[in-house]
Motif scaffolding. Structure first.
Motif, PDB file in Angstrom:
ATOM      1  N   HIS A   1     -21.311 -54.610   0.507  1.00  0.00           N
ATOM      2  CA  HIS A   1     -20.274 -54.616   1.549  1.00  0.00           C
ATOM      3  C   HIS A   1     -19.996 -56.024   2.072  1.00  0.00           C
ATOM      4  O   HIS A   1     -18.845 -56.480   2.085  1.00  0.00           O
ATOM      5  N   VAL A   2     -21.045 -56.723   2.495  1.00  0.00           N
ATOM      6  CA  VAL A   2     -20.842 -58.009   3.155  1.00  0.00           C
ATOM      7  C   VAL A   2     -20.332 -59.074   2.188  1.00  0.00           C
ATOM      8  O   VAL A   2     -19.490 -59.896   2.547  1.00  0.00           O
ATOM      9  N   SER A   3     -20.812 -59.059   0.938  1.00  0.00           N
ATOM     10  CA  SER A   3     -20.327 -60.064  -0.014  1.00  0.00           C
ATOM     11  C   SER A   3     -18.847 -59.846  -0.319  1.00  0.00           C
ATOM     12  O   SER A   3     -18.083 -60.818  -0.449  1.00  0.00           O
ATOM     13  N   THR A   4     -18.418 -58.580  -0.414  1.00  0.00           N
ATOM     14  CA  THR A   4     -17.002 -58.300  -0.673  1.00  0.00           C
ATOM     15  C   THR A   4     -16.142 -58.748   0.493  1.00  0.00           C
ATOM     16  O   THR A   4     -15.090 -59.377   0.312  1.00  0.00           O
ATOM     17  N   VAL A   5     -16.581 -58.436   1.702  1.00  0.00           N
ATOM     18  CA  VAL A   5     -15.850 -58.885   2.894  1.00  0.00           C
ATOM     19  C   VAL A   5     -15.818 -60.402   2.966  1.00  0.00           C
ATOM     20  O   VAL A   5     -14.791 -61.005   3.316  1.00  0.00           O
ATOM     21  N   SER A   6     -16.939 -61.051   2.605  1.00  0.00           N
ATOM     22  CA  SER A   6     -17.007 -62.515   2.651  1.00  0.00           C
ATOM     23  C   SER A   6     -16.006 -63.147   1.699  1.00  0.00           C
ATOM     24  O   SER A   6     -15.319 -64.113   2.054  1.00  0.00           O
ATOM     25  N   ILE A   7     -15.902 -62.604   0.495  1.00  0.00           N
ATOM     26  CA  ILE A   7     -14.950 -63.141  -0.482  1.00  0.00           C
ATOM     27  C   ILE A   7     -13.520 -62.971   0.019  1.00  0.00           C
ATOM     28  O   ILE A   7     -12.706 -63.897  -0.025  1.00  0.00           O
ATOM     29  N   GLY A   8     -13.205 -61.765   0.510  1.00  0.00           N
ATOM     30  CA  GLY A   8     -11.869 -61.523   1.032  1.00  0.00           C
ATOM     31  C   GLY A   8     -11.541 -62.412   2.210  1.00  0.00           C
ATOM     32  O   GLY A   8     -10.433 -62.956   2.305  1.00  0.00           O
ATOM     33  N   ALA A   9     -12.512 -62.575   3.109  1.00  0.00           N
ATOM     34  CA  ALA A   9     -12.293 -63.430   4.272  1.00  0.00           C
ATOM     35  C   ALA A   9     -12.111 -64.890   3.864  1.00  0.00           C
ATOM     36  O   ALA A   9     -11.294 -65.607   4.445  1.00  0.00           O
ATOM     37  N   SER A  10     -12.860 -65.329   2.858  1.00  0.00           N
ATOM     38  CA  SER A  10     -12.738 -66.709   2.388  1.00  0.00           C
ATOM     39  C   SER A  10     -11.331 -66.992   1.877  1.00  0.00           C
ATOM     40  O   SER A  10     -10.716 -68.018   2.216  1.00  0.00           O
ATOM     41  N   ILE A  11     -10.808 -66.064   1.083  1.00  0.00           N
ATOM     42  CA  ILE A  11      -9.452 -66.246   0.563  1.00  0.00           C
ATOM     43  C   ILE A  11      -8.439 -66.176   1.698  1.00  0.00           C
ATOM     44  O   ILE A  11      -7.456 -66.923   1.723  1.00  0.00           O
ATOM     45  N   GLY A  12      -8.683 -65.293   2.665  1.00  0.00           N
ATOM     46  CA  GLY A  12      -7.782 -65.183   3.806  1.00  0.00           C
ATOM     47  C   GLY A  12      -7.736 -66.444   4.642  1.00  0.00           C
ATOM     48  O   GLY A  12      -6.668 -66.832   5.143  1.00  0.00           O
ATOM     49  N   ILE A  13      -8.874 -67.102   4.805  1.00  0.00           N
ATOM     50  CA  ILE A  13      -8.905 -68.357   5.551  1.00  0.00           C
ATOM     51  C   ILE A  13      -8.060 -69.407   4.854  1.00  0.00           C
ATOM     52  O   ILE A  13      -7.293 -70.148   5.487  1.00  0.00           O
ATOM     53  N   VAL A  14      -8.192 -69.475   3.530  1.00  0.00           N
ATOM     54  CA  VAL A  14      -7.389 -70.423   2.750  1.00  0.00           C
ATOM     55  C   VAL A  14      -5.902 -70.149   2.949  1.00  0.00           C
ATOM     56  O   VAL A  14      -5.102 -71.061   3.190  1.00  0.00           O
ATOM     57  N   SER A  15      -5.525 -68.886   2.875  1.00  0.00           N
ATOM     58  CA  SER A  15      -4.124 -68.505   3.049  1.00  0.00           C
ATOM     59  C   SER A  15      -3.619 -68.894   4.433  1.00  0.00           C
ATOM     60  O   SER A  15      -2.508 -69.420   4.588  1.00  0.00           O
ATOM     61  N   GLY A  16      -4.428 -68.644   5.458  1.00  0.00           N
ATOM     62  CA  GLY A  16      -4.026 -68.979   6.819  1.00  0.00           C
ATOM     63  C   GLY A  16      -3.835 -70.470   7.037  1.00  0.00           C
ATOM     64  O   GLY A  16      -2.895 -70.891   7.723  1.00  0.00           O
ATOM     65  N   VAL A  17      -4.710 -71.275   6.454  1.00  0.00           N
ATOM     66  CA  VAL A  17      -4.580 -72.733   6.571  1.00  0.00           C
ATOM     67  C   VAL A  17      -3.276 -73.205   5.943  1.00  0.00           C
ATOM     68  O   VAL A  17      -2.553 -74.041   6.510  1.00  0.00           O
ATOM     69  N   PHE A  18      -2.936 -72.655   4.781  1.00  0.00           N
ATOM     70  CA  PHE A  18      -1.692 -73.050   4.117  1.00  0.00           C
ATOM     71  C   PHE A  18      -0.467 -72.624   4.925  1.00  0.00           C
ATOM     72  O   PHE A  18       0.543 -73.332   4.949  1.00  0.00           O
ATOM     73  N   SER A  19      -0.546 -71.477   5.605  1.00  0.00           N
ATOM     74  CA  SER A  19       0.574 -71.061   6.447  1.00  0.00           C
ATOM     75  C   SER A  19       0.726 -71.989   7.648  1.00  0.00           C
ATOM     76  O   SER A  19       1.854 -72.284   8.074  1.00  0.00           O
ATOM     77  N   LEU A  20      -0.378 -72.434   8.204  1.00  0.00           N
ATOM     78  CA  LEU A  20      -0.312 -73.405   9.302  1.00  0.00           C
ATOM     79  C   LEU A  20       0.363 -74.697   8.843  1.00  0.00           C
ATOM     80  O   LEU A  20       1.218 -75.259   9.547  1.00  0.00           O
ATOM     81  N   LEU A  21      -0.013 -75.169   7.663  1.00  0.00           N
ATOM     82  CA  LEU A  21       0.598 -76.382   7.125  1.00  0.00           C
ATOM     83  C   LEU A  21       2.070 -76.152   6.794  1.00  0.00           C
ATOM     84  O   LEU A  21       2.898 -77.067   6.936  1.00  0.00           O
ATOM     85  N   TYR A  22       2.406 -74.948   6.368  1.00  0.00           N
ATOM     86  CA  TYR A  22       3.803 -74.607   6.096  1.00  0.00           C
ATOM     87  C   TYR A  22       4.643 -74.735   7.361  1.00  0.00           C
ATOM     88  O   TYR A  22       5.742 -75.314   7.348  1.00  0.00           O
ATOM     89  N   LEU A  23       4.126 -74.208   8.481  1.00  0.00           N
ATOM     90  CA  LEU A  23       4.858 -74.317   9.740  1.00  0.00           C
ATOM     91  C   LEU A  23       4.982 -75.772  10.180  1.00  0.00           C
ATOM     92  O   LEU A  23       6.022 -76.183  10.707  1.00  0.00           O
ATOM     93  N   LEU A  24       3.929 -76.551   9.967  1.00  0.00           N
ATOM     94  CA  LEU A  24       3.986 -77.966  10.309  1.00  0.00           C
ATOM     95  C   LEU A  24       5.057 -78.672   9.488  1.00  0.00           C
ATOM     96  O   LEU A  24       5.836 -79.473  10.016  1.00  0.00           O
ATOM     97  N   ARG A  25       5.120 -78.366   8.203  1.00  0.00           N
ATOM     98  CA  ARG A  25       6.118 -78.998   7.335  1.00  0.00           C
ATOM     99  C   ARG A  25       7.538 -78.515   7.656  1.00  0.00           C
ATOM    100  O   ARG A  25       8.491 -79.285   7.588  1.00  0.00           O
TER     101      ARG A  25
END
Length: 333
Positions: free
Chosen positions: A185-209
């Motif tokens: 359970h926790v490893s699957t959630v960790s992987i999903g959360a890791s990818i989600g963090i990456v996606s969120g950072v790129f969206s923040l940079l998108y708004l900045l750009r």
């Protein structure tokens, strides 16, 4: 089970070594970022000279996948060489740090003879490793490595907080976590959360750009945004990352429900943590839907993705450390 304190100490040392290497990589990426400032300015100046009609528009954006920038002067060419060198150094340091980071996770598990996911420190240790591996693979292309400062800075902050305020001595987990479902359970959630963090950072940079458009950057934020790729490319990265986040994180939630039925006799109980996890998954689904809907392919969809990122962070810290619930033990051994 007895804890091997020697291996635990080696794990801590590996974590500290990884942290130092990430810091050095951040310094190298800062050099890359500042050199790219000069490259962009030189490119725009030369382009404006050759195409006067673009002067009022500030010049075109620089393709993020451009292997070289021929339209630069002598200073720009020198800065380009320095940026390329700094990009290579950054990438090499990051991969070396990932080796130590991975060793820290493995040694922690060997020291306790279990998967290192028994407390919040170990979760932060694992999720930051996941983010760094995903980003290192995503930024293999040299021209994308200008994004490293924007990833390393929050990851270093998270690692510092995890290694100081959340650190827990190696020890057996509480009885509620002594289950074969823990690593699943926790490893699957960790992987999903890791990818989600990456996606969120790129969206923040998108708004900045989007706010600081190429050639029309102003102030401090304009200075920071100048070397960034186009908004379109940043949005595409955020979208592609979220496509993987939704099913993986959703699977983690489902596996958690199955574990809950085994441990507590019910699949779902609206516990604060599982509720916020479900809300986060709904937000990612809403982002993908908005991103695919005509009329929403702009900043509004990106805002939903950023709210999903905020929801995940809120669940990670506030729900674990402040709110009382069935998952309250997650922050402690």
């Amino acid at each position: 089970m007895p804890v091997d304190q020697t291996l635990s100490n080696y794990s801590d040392l590996a974590f500290q070594s990884a942290f130092v290497l990430y810091v050095v990589a951040l310094a190298a990426s800062a050099v890359l970022y500042t050199r790219m400032q000069t490259v962009v300015e030189s490119h725009r100046a030369r382009t404006a000279e050759r195409t006067p009609v673009l002067v009022g528009a500030g010049g075109p954006d620089i393709p993020a996948d451009s292997p070289a920038l021929p339209e630069v002067d002598g200073a720009g060419q020198k800065a380009q060489r320095q940026a390329t060198k700094a990009a290579g150094i950054t990438q090499a340091l990051v991969w070396l740090a990932i080796v130590f980071h991975t060793a820290a996770v493995i040694l922690r598990g060997l020291a306790t003879q279990r998967f290192p996911l028994g407390n919040l420190y170990e979760y932060v240790l694992t999720i930051t490793l996941g983010v760094m591996i995903i980003i290192a693979v995503a930024l293999t292309r040299t021209s994308w490595r200008v994004l490293w400062p924007w990833v390393l800075t929050p990851m270093l902050a998270l690692m510092f907080y995890g290694g100081t305020k959340l650190y827990a001595e190696s020890a057996p987990v509480v009885p509620a976590l002594q289950s074969h479902w823990l690593p699943i359970h926790v490893s699957t959630v960790s992987i999903g959360a890791s990818i989600g963090i990456v996606s969120g950072v790129f969206s923040l940079l998108y708004l900045l750009r989007m706010w600081q458009t190429p050639g029309q950057e102003k102030g401090v934020f304009g200075f920071l945004a100048k070397p960034l790729p186009s908004a379109k490319r940043l949005d595409a990265l955020a979208y592609k990352s979220a496509i993987f986040t939704l099913p993986v994180f959703g699977l983690g939630v489902v596996l958690g429900a199955i574990w809950a039925e085994s441990a507590w006799g019910r699949f779902w109980g609206w516990d604060p943590k599982e509720t916020m996890a479900f809300v986060t998954w709904i937000l990612y689904a809403a982002y993908l839907h908005a991103r695919a809907t005509a009329g929403w392919k702009d900043y509004r969809a990106a805002i939903i993705n950023i709210v999903a990122l905020a929801s995940m962070i809120f669940n990670l810290f506030f729900i674990n450390l402040v709110v009382s619930g069935l998952h309250s033990y997650a922050g402690l051994n």
